[in-house]
Design a protein around this motif. Sequence first.
Motif, PDB file in Angstrom:
ATOM      1  N   VAL A 123      50.647  49.693  42.283  1.00 19.09           N
ATOM      2  CA  VAL A 123      49.356  50.120  42.666  1.00 19.09           C
ATOM      3  C   VAL A 123      49.530  49.844  44.213  1.00 19.09           C
ATOM      4  CG1 VAL A 123      46.930  49.537  42.520  1.00 19.09           C
ATOM      5  CG2 VAL A 123      48.367  49.517  40.721  1.00 19.09           C
ATOM      6  N   ARG A 124      49.140  50.977  44.864  1.00 19.71           N
ATOM      7  CA  ARG A 124      49.245  50.683  46.432  1.00 19.71           C
ATOM      8  C   ARG A 124      47.588  50.536  47.018  1.00 19.71           C
ATOM      9  NH1 ARG A 124      53.958  51.843  47.664  1.00 19.71           N
ATOM     10  NH2 ARG A 124      55.164  53.375  46.498  1.00 19.71           N
ATOM     11  N   LEU A 125      47.388  49.281  47.588  1.00 20.52           N
ATOM     12  CA  LEU A 125      45.936  49.130  47.842  1.00 20.52           C
ATOM     13  C   LEU A 125      46.047  48.826  49.567  1.00 20.52           C
ATOM     14  CD1 LEU A 125      45.175  46.483  45.352  1.00 20.52           C
ATOM     15  CD2 LEU A 125      44.241  48.858  45.326  1.00 20.52           C
ATOM     16  N   PRO A 126      45.069  49.256  50.016  1.00 20.09           N
ATOM     17  CA  PRO A 126      44.746  48.713  51.421  1.00 20.09           C
ATOM     18  C   PRO A 126      44.803  47.214  51.612  1.00 20.09           C
ATOM     19  CG  PRO A 126      43.086  50.294  50.820  1.00 20.09           C
ATOM     20  CD  PRO A 126      43.716  49.781  49.536  1.00 20.09           C
ATOM     21  N   ASP A 127      45.473  46.771  52.885  1.00 21.27           N
ATOM     22  CA  ASP A 127      45.830  45.222  52.882  1.00 21.27           C
ATOM     23  C   ASP A 127      44.513  44.386  52.541  1.00 21.27           C
ATOM     24  OD1 ASP A 127      48.393  45.659  53.529  1.00 21.27           O
ATOM     25  OD2 ASP A 127      48.310  45.984  55.759  1.00 21.27           O
ATOM     26  N   ASP A 128      43.507  44.850  53.052  1.00 22.14           N
ATOM     27  CA  ASP A 128      42.161  44.046  52.958  1.00 22.14           C
ATOM     28  C   ASP A 128      41.795  43.814  51.284  1.00 22.14           C
ATOM     29  OD1 ASP A 128      39.863  42.573  54.031  1.00 22.14           O
ATOM     30  OD2 ASP A 128      38.839  44.264  53.190  1.00 22.14           O
ATOM     31  N   THR A 129      41.837  45.246  50.728  1.00 18.94           N
ATOM     32  CA  THR A 129      41.665  45.070  49.380  1.00 18.94           C
ATOM     33  C   THR A 129      42.600  44.211  48.547  1.00 18.94           C
ATOM     34  OG1 THR A 129      40.492  47.359  49.362  1.00 18.94           O
ATOM     35  CG2 THR A 129      41.404  46.641  47.479  1.00 18.94           C
ATOM     36  N   ARG A 173      43.943  41.628  49.649  1.00 13.25           N
ATOM     37  CA  ARG A 173      44.070  40.213  50.046  1.00 13.25           C
ATOM     38  C   ARG A 173      42.661  39.667  49.146  1.00 13.25           C
ATOM     39  NH1 ARG A 173      40.027  38.501  52.513  1.00 13.25           N
ATOM     40  NH2 ARG A 173      39.478  40.349  53.498  1.00 13.25           N
ATOM     41  N   ARG A 174      41.692  40.749  48.932  1.00  9.24           N
ATOM     42  CA  ARG A 174      40.579  39.930  48.210  1.00  9.24           C
ATOM     43  C   ARG A 174      40.875  40.081  46.942  1.00  9.24           C
ATOM     44  NH1 ARG A 174      35.598  43.751  49.122  1.00  9.24           N
ATOM     45  NH2 ARG A 174      34.448  41.813  48.364  1.00  9.24           N
ATOM     46  N   VAL A 175      41.788  40.850  46.190  1.00 11.89           N
ATOM     47  CA  VAL A 175      42.272  40.861  44.919  1.00 11.89           C
ATOM     48  C   VAL A 175      42.829  39.447  44.455  1.00 11.89           C
ATOM     49  CG1 VAL A 175      43.703  41.839  43.227  1.00 11.89           C
ATOM     50  CG2 VAL A 175      42.094  43.267  44.371  1.00 11.89           C
ATOM     51  N   LYS A 176      43.786  39.211  45.636  1.00 16.30           N
ATOM     52  CA  LYS A 176      44.608  38.123  45.298  1.00 16.30           C
ATOM     53  C   LYS A 176      43.355  36.729  45.288  1.00 16.30           C
ATOM     54  CE  LYS A 176      48.021  37.519  48.070  1.00 16.30           C
ATOM     55  NZ  LYS A 176      49.076  37.772  49.222  1.00 16.30           N
ATOM     56  N   GLU A 177      42.417  36.669  46.335  1.00 15.46           N
ATOM     57  CA  GLU A 177      41.517  35.757  46.351  1.00 15.46           C
ATOM     58  C   GLU A 177      40.660  35.637  45.028  1.00 15.46           C
ATOM     59  OE1 GLU A 177      39.135  36.533  49.705  1.00 15.46           O
ATOM     60  OE2 GLU A 177      40.689  35.936  51.342  1.00 15.46           O
ATOM     61  N   LEU A 178      40.545  36.701  44.490  1.00 14.87           N
ATOM     62  CA  LEU A 178      39.661  36.818  43.213  1.00 14.87           C
ATOM     63  C   LEU A 178      40.424  36.316  42.113  1.00 14.87           C
ATOM     64  CD1 LEU A 178      37.131  37.514  41.450  1.00 14.87           C
ATOM     65  CD2 LEU A 178      38.230  39.867  41.319  1.00 14.87           C
ATOM     66  N   ALA A 179      41.778  36.655  42.067  1.00 18.11           N
ATOM     67  CA  ALA A 179      42.527  36.095  41.022  1.00 18.11           C
ATOM     68  C   ALA A 179      42.708  34.375  41.203  1.00 18.11           C
ATOM     69  CB  ALA A 179      43.879  36.800  41.224  1.00 18.11           C
ATOM     70  N   ALA A 180      42.969  33.978  42.629  1.00 18.47           N
ATOM     71  CA  ALA A 180      42.984  32.645  42.721  1.00 18.47           C
ATOM     72  C   ALA A 180      41.559  31.797  42.402  1.00 18.47           C
ATOM     73  CB  ALA A 180      43.259  32.480  44.099  1.00 18.47           C
ATOM     74  N   SER A 181      40.716  32.456  42.572  1.00 19.10           N
ATOM     75  CA  SER A 181      39.279  31.991  42.388  1.00 19.10           C
ATOM     76  C   SER A 181      39.093  31.770  40.754  1.00 19.10           C
ATOM     77  CB  SER A 181      38.114  32.719  42.971  1.00 19.10           C
ATOM     78  OG  SER A 181      37.831  33.954  42.331  1.00 19.10           O
ATOM     79  N   ARG A 182      39.834  32.701  40.151  1.00 20.05           N
ATOM     80  CA  ARG A 182      39.677  32.760  38.435  1.00 20.05           C
ATOM     81  C   ARG A 182      40.984  31.687  38.010  1.00 20.05           C
ATOM     82  NH1 ARG A 182      37.509  38.482  36.415  1.00 20.05           N
ATOM     83  NH2 ARG A 182      35.575  38.508  37.617  1.00 20.05           N
TER      84      ARG A 182
END
Length: 73
Positions: free
Chosen positions: A6-12, A14-23
């Motif tokens: 999956v290719r995502l913009p860098d900001d997206t 980063r946010r997905v990684k933050e969401l995963a970490a928060s969960r």
Amino acid sequence: MGTVTVRLPDDTHRRVKELAASRQTSVNKLYEEFTIMALSAFDAENRFKAMAGKGNKKRGLELLKKLQTHYDE
């Protein structure tokens, strides 16, 4: 098990990684959960459409009108 890139913009990303970490889960597990949710919604929509195709249109509209009246009270 399949592999998907999956290719995502860098900001997206980063946010997905933050969401995963928060969960407290991995990005892979998070995407797996998202996929299951999307497939469940897709399956429910298809079941609804199949049932609606077999239903009584007049009775369905009567029920919707009754439901709307209930919420308008």
